[in-house]
Structure formats: structure tokens, C-alpha cells
Design an enzyme around this catalytic site. Structure first.
Site, mmCIF file in Angstrom:
data_model
loop_
_atom_site.group_PDB
_atom_site.id
_atom_site.type_symbol
_atom_site.label_atom_id
_atom_site.label_comp_id
_atom_site.label_asym_id
_atom_site.label_seq_id
_atom_site.Cartn_x
_atom_site.Cartn_y
_atom_site.Cartn_z
ATOM 1 C CG ASN A 1 0.593 1.791 3.882
ATOM 2 O OD1 ASN A 1 -0.515 1.868 3.344
ATOM 3 N ND2 ASN A 1 1.698 2.307 3.343
ATOM 4 N N GLY A 2 -0.294 -1.617 6.648
ATOM 5 C CA GLY A 2 0.054 -2.610 7.662
ATOM 6 C C GLY A 2 -1.171 -3.401 8.110
ATOM 7 C CD GLU B 1 16.464 -19.216 -5.972
ATOM 8 O OE1 GLU B 1 16.191 -20.010 -6.903
ATOM 9 O OE2 GLU B 1 16.367 -17.981 -6.074
ATOM 10 C CG HIS C 1 28.530 -40.360 -5.957
ATOM 11 N ND1 HIS C 1 28.949 -41.655 -5.804
ATOM 12 C CD2 HIS C 1 27.933 -40.034 -4.781
ATOM 13 C CE1 HIS C 1 28.608 -42.118 -4.625
ATOM 14 N NE2 HIS C 1 27.977 -41.152 -3.979
ATOM 15 C CE LYS D 1 17.440 -15.047 -7.685
ATOM 16 N NZ LYS D 1 16.735 -16.184 -8.035
ATOM 17 N NE ARG E 1 4.726 1.359 -1.489
ATOM 18 C CZ ARG E 1 5.670 1.054 -0.582
ATOM 19 N NH1 ARG E 1 6.916 1.375 -0.824
ATOM 20 N NH2 ARG E 1 5.379 0.443 0.539
ATOM 21 C CE LYS F 1 10.022 -10.728 -11.404
ATOM 22 N NZ LYS F 1 10.995 -11.379 -10.490
ATOM 23 C CB CYS G 1 -0.852 0.020 1.259
ATOM 24 S SG CYS G 1 -1.801 -1.491 1.489
ATOM 25 C CD1 TRP H 1 -0.916 -6.398 -1.319
ATOM 26 C CD2 TRP H 1 -0.501 -5.764 -3.401
ATOM 27 N NE1 TRP H 1 -0.436 -7.479 -1.993
ATOM 28 C CE2 TRP H 1 -0.171 -7.130 -3.265
ATOM 29 C CE3 TRP H 1 -0.329 -5.163 -4.627
ATOM 30 C CZ2 TRP H 1 0.338 -7.886 -4.323
ATOM 31 C CZ3 TRP H 1 0.181 -5.933 -5.677
ATOM 32 C CH2 TRP H 1 0.493 -7.271 -5.522
ATOM 33 C CD GLU I 1 17.936 -15.361 -11.929
ATOM 34 O OE1 GLU I 1 17.174 -15.056 -12.852
ATOM 35 O OE2 GLU I 1 17.538 -15.820 -10.849
HETATM 36 C C1 AGP Z 1 14.163 -16.467 -10.928
HETATM 37 O O1 AGP Z 1 15.103 -15.550 -10.400
HETATM 38 C C2 AGP Z 1 14.069 -16.350 -12.438
HETATM 39 N N1 AGP Z 1 13.726 -15.030 -12.810
HETATM 40 C C3 AGP Z 1 13.185 -17.440 -13.059
HETATM 41 O O2 AGP Z 1 13.795 -18.687 -12.800
HETATM 42 C C4 AGP Z 1 11.735 -17.513 -12.551
HETATM 43 O O3 AGP Z 1 11.726 -17.980 -11.220
HETATM 44 C C5 AGP Z 1 10.958 -18.508 -13.437
HETATM 45 O O4 AGP Z 1 10.941 -17.988 -14.741
HETATM 46 C C6 AGP Z 1 9.518 -18.729 -12.938
HETATM 47 O O5 AGP Z 1 8.821 -17.530 -12.967
HETATM 48 P P1 AGP Z 1 7.396 -17.445 -12.203
HETATM 49 O O6 AGP Z 1 7.685 -17.645 -10.761
HETATM 50 O O7 AGP Z 1 6.888 -16.083 -12.524
HETATM 51 O O8 AGP Z 1 6.534 -18.541 -12.746
#
Ligand code: AGP
Length: 605
Positions: free
Chosen positions: A100-101, A481, A504, A485, A27, A600, A2, A76, A488
């Protein structure tokens, strides 16, 4: 998340409020509104939808736009669905409030009000604040004291701005949710975020938790939590609006890591009560008998969302007693999966638009499988397609690299596990849920504790071209994960692996040019086994960065995190991995928020 704006001064308030709300649109929100103090009292216009819809509504209204004091809000939705009634401001004839909150004790405040014949008209916690202030105004308190008495009763996280029909000043209160005052000659601005005021002033007062303030055009009086007058420093900030929207951070990614505590808090706080009961009844549109009798949960997702599913798998199985499969969407859509009789299909997606997750969801529905999704973007395709959706309330995630969505997805997955367990009458799920309530502050503590060390380590390691990320148990998917990070945004090759698998094959990669990041919660025997793996790496001249709350003398560097129960380790151990990737990528001069070749949301196959 919000947004709040307020103004009192020499100029007409309306334009300043609307421009401030537009600056806060990034936001994310689902409704907007304003209140002005005019000659005829408090006039309010609000609507579900966007600021542009609010502006159209105002144009059609008879609002007295000459007013020089007012408040505004973009909402939101957490308590109560997105609607015009639930939009802020909430008001009575004498007072209008934006907030907010979450007011955690709004139910007990509502009982207090009901006993005096006062009842809410909306299903928001915010309305109870307006009704409380109104009650004290009617008890002949002036606005400042009516506000004081009301704030004393509130528990939870809040940033509040209130406008009175009869007094020419605004009242503010701040606890755990940001609220800033902008100062200029003959006028005063208020907002939840500097970006809403940066075009008018560079001088700000950041209120602190517990502060209450009385603000008019050339007077600002601040009171501490004992309601004694106090002083707060004025800070000069010379940011562009875009930099202000990043909260002063160089990139959205770092801002989004820094607000993970708030994202997780927003995601859980209105869904767990003080007894640890998970309040998802209204959101999960699946039959409770079905949920109590599911015999398989099939999680389908991609990228970071897939790793969230993998991370939560042991918690889901432990608390629901049900077998959980976690599948990569792009593979699953071409695989003739053997569904069980009472199978729940669970899609996880930040964007809610990922094709490789959406298609399997459609196929599951065609097979008559019940579907549930965990999504961050409201009304997105996956949210609409699934039989039921539980939103992460992380606010928009702008940076391509997913961070706060990951921890918010974990929070929803943990709540889902506890919810199903509670449906089955298991007491331990209530205790576990209470532990989840403590996680947001531990996330904040981890960020504050580790960022300096990580910056130094990034400086030491950013030139390497290959990394191994290793973990065991619940730390293994975190290694995956963490490696994603780094890959990418820094474009360094990083591979996540179960630490026990080193012998292995991957150990052939180890030499002085291939450092390893080892993620190891102190839980035995996993910790000692991970340290043995470190010894194997050390004997082959590999450098080691250990992420743990327990030190070791054999590693080269350690990122020490706060102690946390093993089950909840992912919320804490992932923060340094996100920060390390960020600071390495920063030193390599990459476009962190928009990494090469990435989008994204991958809406195509
Ligand atoms: C994560 O940092 C990446 N941008 C990518 O792996 C992302 O998680 C994946 O494309 C899935 O996206 P979503 O969560 O919007 O489905």
C-alpha cells in the site's frame, strides 16, 4: 484505499486471506489477488474486479489450497490502470509482494535494476520492490537481509508484506501507511486494518514508521529504522467488525476527517514529481493546445463539491490566467449560459452520479464544449460521460457529509491549475506544486492540534439554534462549507456569509443567542477587516469563535490552526469546521453518518 492481508500458522491460509480481503472491501478497490507458499513454490492468483471474481478464479485454478502461509491484497489503482497485470501481489519465482502507498523513487530504483538487466513487466511501482528483493536473494542474501537491503532503498509511503519461496516467514515494512500484526496461539495475522483480523484475535501490534518485522507462526521480531531489534506494545482491541471498519471511531465521518491527510496524499503523490512537475499527461485526455488556449473555465457542481469549486476559483484564475465561473448545477441546467469560444466545462462530483451536475454536463457536450470531471467514484456516470476525468483518490466516502472528498477535490483543482500553468511555461507553478506536497502532513497536524479544543467548544455551543459563519477572500467559501456541514448533520440553522456583508443585513440577526464562527487567515487587510467585523458582533453581544493561526483578544473562543500560505489555507482551515460540526452533532445525539432527509448521492432532480 488498498488493503493488505497476510497469514502464517496452523490453519490453511487461503480462507483466512479471502475473508480478510472481504472485510476490507468497504475501503474501495478495483482488483484483488493472493499468493500462497506451497510445496511447488509461490502460487499466485489475481484479477481485475472484485474478491468474488478472485474466488471464482481460484475455484477454477489448480492452486494448492493446503498452504499455511500466504498474502493477499485489494488494489485501488494509483500507478497504472486497474488490470489483472497491475493487480497485487507482484512476484518473481522467488518472492511475492503486496504493497500500500507510493514508492516515490521507483524510477531511480528501476534504473538501478535496469543496469543489472532486470526490467518491470507491469506499470506499477510495487513490482520494483519484488524485483529488488529478488535481486538480493540472487546475491545469496537470506530473505531477511534481502528484504532489509531492499527497504533501505525505498522512499515514499508504504506498507509492504513479502512472501518467500524458500523461507517459512513473512517480512514486513511500514512507513506512513498502516500495517498491523494480529497475534494468536500458533498463528500470526497481518493486515492494513484491524477489521480484517478482528474475528480471529483481539491482540495486535501496530507497527510504527520505519519498522521492519520478521513474522512466522510463533515468532515476531521487530526492527527499528536502524534495523536494530526493538519492542512494540501489544494492544488489546475488543471491537466488532463494523467498529473496526470505522477504525475505532464512532462514525465514518470522524474516521474520514482523520484520514484526510492520507486521502490528499494518495490524490497528489503519484501526480507531482520531486521538481514540482504535475504528471497529469496520461490522465487528461484533452489536447494540450486546447488547454493552453482555453479562455473560460465553467465549473458546475452541487453542495460541498460546488464549494470546492468556489474555493479553488482564485487559484485557478491566478495560475491559468483564465476567467473561472463557478455555477450551481440545479440552476445552471435551466440557464442559457453564454459559452466562450474555447470554454472548458469542469464538473466536480464525489459520487459522479448527481443528477444536477450530470445533466449540465450532457448539455455542454451537446453544445460541443470540451468537458473534464473531478470524481471520486471510479467508472461513475459523470466520469464516463466527460471527455476526460481526473479521479480524487480519497477512497470511498461512506458518511453522507462530505469531508475528505472536499480536500481531495481541492487538491485536484490546485493540480489542474498548476498543470495548465506549467503548459504555459510559468515557473511559479512548479514552486506552488512543491508546496502542495507538504499539505498532507499539515492537515494531520491540524487535526491533532485542534480536536481537543473543538470537543470543548462543541460542549459550550451545541445547544444554540442559529449560527453565522463568516469569512473574507479565500475564507468566504470555507464559511459556506462550514455552515453546510453544521446544517446537514446537527440540524442547526447556520448561514455562511461574506464577513464584509454583515452590515448589509445579517448583523440584524446578532444577539447573545446567535454565535458567529469567523474564519480568518492572518493575511492583511482581510484579517484586520474580519477582526473589525468581530468587534461589530461583540458590541451586539454576539459570541465569536475565531478560526485562525493568529490570536485575537476580542473573541470569546479561538481554534488555533498551524500557519499556512494564504493560497493553501482552505486545506487547513476547513478541518476545524468539519470537526466542530461533527462534535456538535454528536452531542445532539444525531445519526451523523446518515442524517435525516439526506442521501449520499442525489441521483434525482
Ligand atoms: C455534502 O456534505 C453533501 N452530502 C452534499 O451537499 C453533496 O456535496 C452534494 O450532494 C454533491 O454530491 P456529489 O459531490 O456526489 O456530486
Amino acid at each position: 484505499m488498498c488493503g493488505i492481508v497476510g497469514y502464517t500458522g496452523k490453519r490453511k491460509a487461503l480462507g483466512i486471506l479471502l475473508s480478510g480481503l472481504q472485510s476490507l472491501e468497504y475501503r474501495g478497490y478495483d482488483s484483488a489477488g493472493i499468493s500462497l507458499k506451497t510445496k511447488s513454490g509461490i502460487e499466485t492468483v489475481k484479477t481485475k474486479g472484485k474478491v468474488i471474481d478472485l474466488i471464482s478464479l481460484i475455484a477454477e485454478s489448480r492452486l494448492d489450497t493446503s498452504a499455511k502461509i500466504g498474502i493477499g491484497h485489494t488494489r485501488w489503482a494509483t500507478h497504472g490502470k486497474p488490470s489483472t497485470e497491475n493487480a497485487h501481489p507482484h512476484f518473481t519465482e522467488a518472492v511475492s509482494v503486496v504493497h500500500n502507498g507510493i514508492i516515490e523513487n521507483y524510477r531511480s530504483i528501476e534504473k538501478f535494476l535496469n543496469n543489472k538487466g532486470i526490467s518491470r513487466k507491469t506499470d506499477t511501482d510495487t513490482e520494483t520492490i519484488a524485483l529488488l528483493i529478488d535481486h538480493y536473494l540472487k546475491a545469496s542474501l537470506d530473505f531477511k537481509n534481502a528484504f532489509f537491503e531492499s527497504v533501505k532503498k525505498l522512499k515514499g509511503s508504504f506498507a509492504i508484506v513479502a512472501l518467500s519461496k524458500d523461507f517459512d516467514y513473512l517480512m514486513l515494512a511500514k512507513h506512513e501507511s498502516p500495517l498491523v500484526i494480529g497475534i494468536s496461539e500458533g498463528e500470526t495475522f497481518i493486515a492494513s486494518d484491524v477489521s480484517a483480523m478482528i474475528e480471529y484475535t483481539n491482540n495486535f501490534i501496530f507497527l510504527e514508521d520505519g519498522d521492519v518485522a520478521l513474522v512466522d507462526r510463533d515468532r515476531i521480531t521487530i526492527f527499528n529504522e536502524k534495523l536494530e531489534e526493538t519492542k512494540r506494545n501489544t494492544v488489546q482491541i475488543n471491537w466488532s467488525k463494523e467498529k473496526a471498519q470505522k477504525g475505532g471511531y464512532k462514525h465514518f465521518m470522524l474516521k474520514e476527517i482523520a484520514e484526510e491527510d492520507e486521502a490528499v496524499r494518495n490524490t497528489i503523490q503519484s501526480r507531482i514529481d520531486e521538481n514540482g512537475r504535475i504528471l497529469l499527461d496520461d490522465e487528461i485526455k484533452l489536447d494540450k493546445e486546447f488547454l493552453k488556449n482555453i479562455d473560460r473555465i465553467t465549473v458546475v457542481a452541487c453542495g460541498t463539491s460546488f464549494y470546492a469549486g468556489l474555493t479553488a476559483k482564485p487559484i485557478l484564475e491566478k495560475f491559468t490566467g483564465v476567467k473561472v465561473d463557478v455555477e450551481i448545477g440545479s440552476e445552471f441546467r435551466y440557464y442559457d449560459y453564454l459559452y466562450s469560444k474555447n470554454n472548458l466545462f469542469l464538473a466536480i462530483s464525489q459520487s459522479g452520479e448527481t443528477a444536477d451536475t450530470k445533466e449540465p454536463l450532457k448539455m455542454a457536450k451537446k453544445r460541443g464544449i470540451k468537458t473534464l470531471s473531478i470524481v471520486n467514484v471510479k467508472e461513475s456516470a459523470i466520469a464516463r460521460l466527460s471527455d476526460s476525468c481526473i479521479y480524487t483518490l480519497a477512497g470511498p466516502e461512506i458518511s453522507v457529509a462530505s469531508t475528505k472528498a472536499f480536500t481531495s477535490q481541492l487538491a485536484v483543482l490546485f493540480m489542474l491549475a498548476f498543470y495548465i500553468s506549467q503548459l504555459k511555461g510559468k515557473r511559479e507553478a512548479f514552486e506552488a506544486a512543491k508546496k502542495l506536497l507538504k499539505i498532507p502532513s499539515l492537515i494531520k497536524q491540524t487535526f491533532d492540534l485542534t480536536e481537543k479544543t473543538i470537543k470543548e467548544l462543541a460542549d459550550k455551543y451545541y445547544k444554540y439554534q442559529n449560527f453565522l459563519y463568516l469569512g473574507r477572500g479565500i475564507c468566504f467559501p470555507l464559511a459556506l462549507e462550514g455552515a453546510l456541514k453544521l446544517k446537514e448533520i446537527s440540524y442547526i440553522h447556520a448561514e455562511g456569509y461574506p464577513a464584509g456583508e454583515m452590515k448589509h443585513g445579517p448583523i440584524a440577526l446578532i444577539d447573545e443567542n446567535t454565535p458567529s464562527v469567523v474564519v480568518a487567515h492572518p493575511k492583511e487587510p482581510l484579517y484586520s477587516k474580519s477582526i473589525s467585523n468581530c468587534e461589530e458582533i461583540k458590541s451586539r453581544h454576539g459570541k465569536i469563535i475565531l478560526v485562525s493561526s493568529r490570536k485575537s483578544t476580542i473573541v470569546d473562543d479561538i481554534i488555533e490552526v498551524p500557519e499556512v500560505d494564504y493560497d493553501f489555507a482552505p486545506f487547513i482551515y476547513i478541518i476545524p469546521l468539519q470537526l466542530f460540526a461533527y462534535h456538535v452533532a454528536y452531542l445532539r445525539g444525531n445519526d451523523i453518518d446518515q442524517p435525516r432527509n439526506l442521501a449520499k448521492s442525489v441521483t434525482v432532480e
